[in-house]
Design a protein around this motif. Structure first.
Motif, PDB file in Angstrom:
ATOM      1  N   GLY A 213      -2.471  39.499  17.555  1.00 18.67           N
ATOM      2  CA  GLY A 213      -2.405  38.643  16.386  1.00 18.67           C
ATOM      3  C   GLY A 213      -3.706  37.882  16.191  1.00 18.67           C
ATOM      4  O   GLY A 213      -4.727  38.195  16.805  1.00 18.67           O
ATOM      5  N   SER A 214      -3.656  36.852  15.362  1.00 23.79           N
ATOM      6  CA  SER A 214      -4.867  36.077  15.076  1.00 23.79           C
ATOM      7  C   SER A 214      -5.105  34.983  16.115  1.00 23.79           C
ATOM      8  O   SER A 214      -6.070  34.244  16.035  1.00 23.79           O
ATOM      9  CB  SER A 214      -4.773  35.463  13.672  1.00 23.79           C
ATOM     10  N   ASP A 215      -4.207  34.880  17.095  1.00 17.58           N
ATOM     11  CA  ASP A 215      -4.350  33.917  18.184  1.00 17.58           C
ATOM     12  C   ASP A 215      -4.727  34.653  19.466  1.00 17.58           C
ATOM     13  O   ASP A 215      -4.166  35.707  19.762  1.00 17.58           O
ATOM     14  CB  ASP A 215      -3.026  33.167  18.383  1.00 17.58           C
TER      15      ASP A 215
ATOM     16  N   SER B 195      -2.186  36.051  21.982  1.00 19.34           N
ATOM     17  CA  SER B 195      -1.416  37.272  21.683  1.00 19.34           C
ATOM     18  C   SER B 195      -1.867  38.441  22.551  1.00 19.34           C
ATOM     19  O   SER B 195      -1.129  39.398  22.756  1.00 19.34           O
ATOM     20  CB  SER B 195      -1.535  37.641  20.202  1.00 19.34           C
TER      21      SER B 195
ATOM     22  N   HIS C 114       2.596  41.751  16.031  1.00 15.45           N
ATOM     23  CA  HIS C 114       3.816  42.166  15.334  1.00 15.45           C
ATOM     24  C   HIS C 114       4.807  42.730  16.364  1.00 15.45           C
ATOM     25  O   HIS C 114       4.455  43.589  17.168  1.00 15.45           O
ATOM     26  CB  HIS C 114       3.472  43.237  14.299  1.00 15.45           C
TER      27      HIS C 114
ATOM     28  N   ASP D  96      -3.536  41.852  11.501  1.00 15.07           N
ATOM     29  CA  ASP D  96      -3.358  40.651  12.341  1.00 15.07           C
ATOM     30  C   ASP D  96      -3.249  39.406  11.468  1.00 15.07           C
ATOM     31  O   ASP D  96      -4.068  38.499  11.522  1.00 15.07           O
ATOM     32  CB  ASP D  96      -4.504  40.517  13.347  1.00 15.07           C
ATOM     33  N   ILE D  97      -2.195  39.364  10.659  1.00 18.47           N
ATOM     34  CA  ILE D  97      -2.060  38.274   9.676  1.00 18.47           C
ATOM     35  C   ILE D  97      -1.281  37.079  10.220  1.00 18.47           C
ATOM     36  O   ILE D  97      -1.236  36.029   9.601  1.00 18.47           O
ATOM     37  CB  ILE D  97      -1.399  38.785   8.373  1.00 18.47           C
ATOM     38  N   LYS D  98      -0.686  37.226  11.391  1.00 16.13           N
ATOM     39  CA  LYS D  98       0.042  36.122  12.017  1.00 16.13           C
ATOM     40  C   LYS D  98      -0.554  35.842  13.397  1.00 16.13           C
ATOM     41  O   LYS D  98      -1.204  36.702  13.984  1.00 16.13           O
ATOM     42  CB  LYS D  98       1.526  36.479  12.153  1.00 16.13           C
ATOM     43  N   PRO D  99      -0.322  34.645  13.926  1.00 21.02           N
ATOM     44  CA  PRO D  99      -0.885  34.317  15.246  1.00 21.02           C
ATOM     45  C   PRO D  99      -0.426  35.277  16.342  1.00 21.02           C
ATOM     46  O   PRO D  99      -1.190  35.630  17.241  1.00 21.02           O
ATOM     47  CB  PRO D  99      -0.369  32.899  15.517  1.00 21.02           C
ATOM     48  N   GLU D 100       0.839  35.710  16.262  1.00 12.31           N
ATOM     49  CA  GLU D 100       1.354  36.586  17.313  1.00 12.31           C
ATOM     50  C   GLU D 100       1.259  38.053  16.874  1.00 12.31           C
ATOM     51  O   GLU D 100       1.165  38.353  15.687  1.00 12.31           O
ATOM     52  CB  GLU D 100       2.811  36.235  17.647  1.00 12.31           C
TER      53      GLU D 100
END
Length: 216
Positions: free
Chosen positions: A167-169, A172, A144, A138-142
Motif C-alpha cells: 500500500g501507500s504506507d 504494508s 489490497h 496502491d491507493i490505500k495505506p494497506e
C-alpha cells in the motif's frame, strides 16, 4: 531477482512524472537507501518515443545500483535500452509468447491475474515471476486484501516467485512479507516520502527485523 537473507525483498514501481530529471533524482535517492531487487518502469500515459527516452535515462541508474530494470509492456523499448527484463500484464497467451521469445535473454514477469484461475493459466507459461496487484493500485495505506490472499495462496503452492503490491504506507511491506511472497512492490510509500532513500532503508530495516525467513 534473487532473494536476500532468505526474506522478502523490495521491488520499486516508478511513478509517472512529467519531469524526467525529477524522476531520475527521486529514483537515484531511493536506490541509495539500500537493497532493492528490481525496479519496474511503467509506460503510463507516455507515448512510445517519450517512454523510450525515459527508459534510456532511468535504466542505467537502476543497473548501476545493482537492481534489475524491468520495462512494463514494451518489448522493443526493453531491447533498445538494454533493460534486464519485461513486465507483461496480459493473459496466458501473451505471457507465453513473451516467455518463448525473450527467455532467457530477458527476465519475463507477468501481472494481470485477477483470480486464482487466471493466475494458474498465466503460470502455465512459466514466467520468471507473478505480480499480484495493479502497478498503480496502491491507493490505500494497506495492501489490497485480495492481492495479499492471492500472494499467500501462490507462495504456498507454486515455485514461481511472486511480487505482491503493498500500500501507500511503508508498514504494508510487512503484511506482504507475512504472506510468504518473495517480493513486495512499493510505489507511493517510497516516492511520495520526504526522503525516498530513508524510506527504502526503513523498509529494509523492517523486513530484516520482522519478516519471516524462507526455508531452504
Amino acid at each position: 531477482m534473487t532473494t536476500k537473507d532468505d526474506r522478502c525483498r523490495l521491488v520499486l514501481v516508478v511513478p509517472a512524472l512529467d519531469d524526467m530529471e525529477r524522476q531520475a533524482q527521486l529514483l537515484e535517492a531511493a536506490l541509495a537507501g539500500g537493497d532493492v531487487a528490481s525496479v519496474i518502469l511503467p509506460q503510463g500515459t507516455l507515448d512510445d518515443q517519450a517512454f523510450q527516452k525515459q527508459a534510456e535515462r532511468l535504466v542505467p541508474i537502476i543497473q548501476a545500483a545493482g537492481a534489475a530494470a524491468l520495462i512494463a509492456g514494451d518489448s522493443r523499448v526493453a531491447s533498445r535500452v538494454k533493460a534486464d527484463g519485461l513486465h507483461i500484464s496480459g493473459n496466458g497467451e501473451a505471457v507465453a509468447e513473451a516467455v518463448e521469445k525473450f527467455t532467457p535473454k530477458l527476465i519475463v514477469g507477468a501481472g494481470g491475474a485477477a483470480d486464482r484461475h487466471q493466475a494458474l493459466e498465466i503460470g502455465e507459461a512459466r514466467p520468471d515471476y507473478m505480480f499480484f496487484g495493479k502497478l498503480d493500485g496502491d491507493i490505500k495505506p494497506e495492501a489490497h486484501p485480495k492481492n495479499l490472499a492471492l500472494g499467500e495462496w501462490w507462495a504456498s503452492m507454486i515455485e514461481i516467485p511472486c511480487i505482491v503490491l503493498g500500500g501507500s504506507d511503508l508498514q504494508s511491506a510487512l503484511a506482504v512479507a507475512e504472506t510468504g511472497a518473495e517480493f513486495v512492490a512499493l510505489r507511493q510509500a517510497i516516492f511520495s516520502a520526504p526522503a525516498p532513500g530513508e524510506a527504502v532503508a526503513a523498509v529494509n530495516a523492517l523486513l530484516d527485523e520482522k519478516a519471516p525467513r524462507f526455508e531452504d
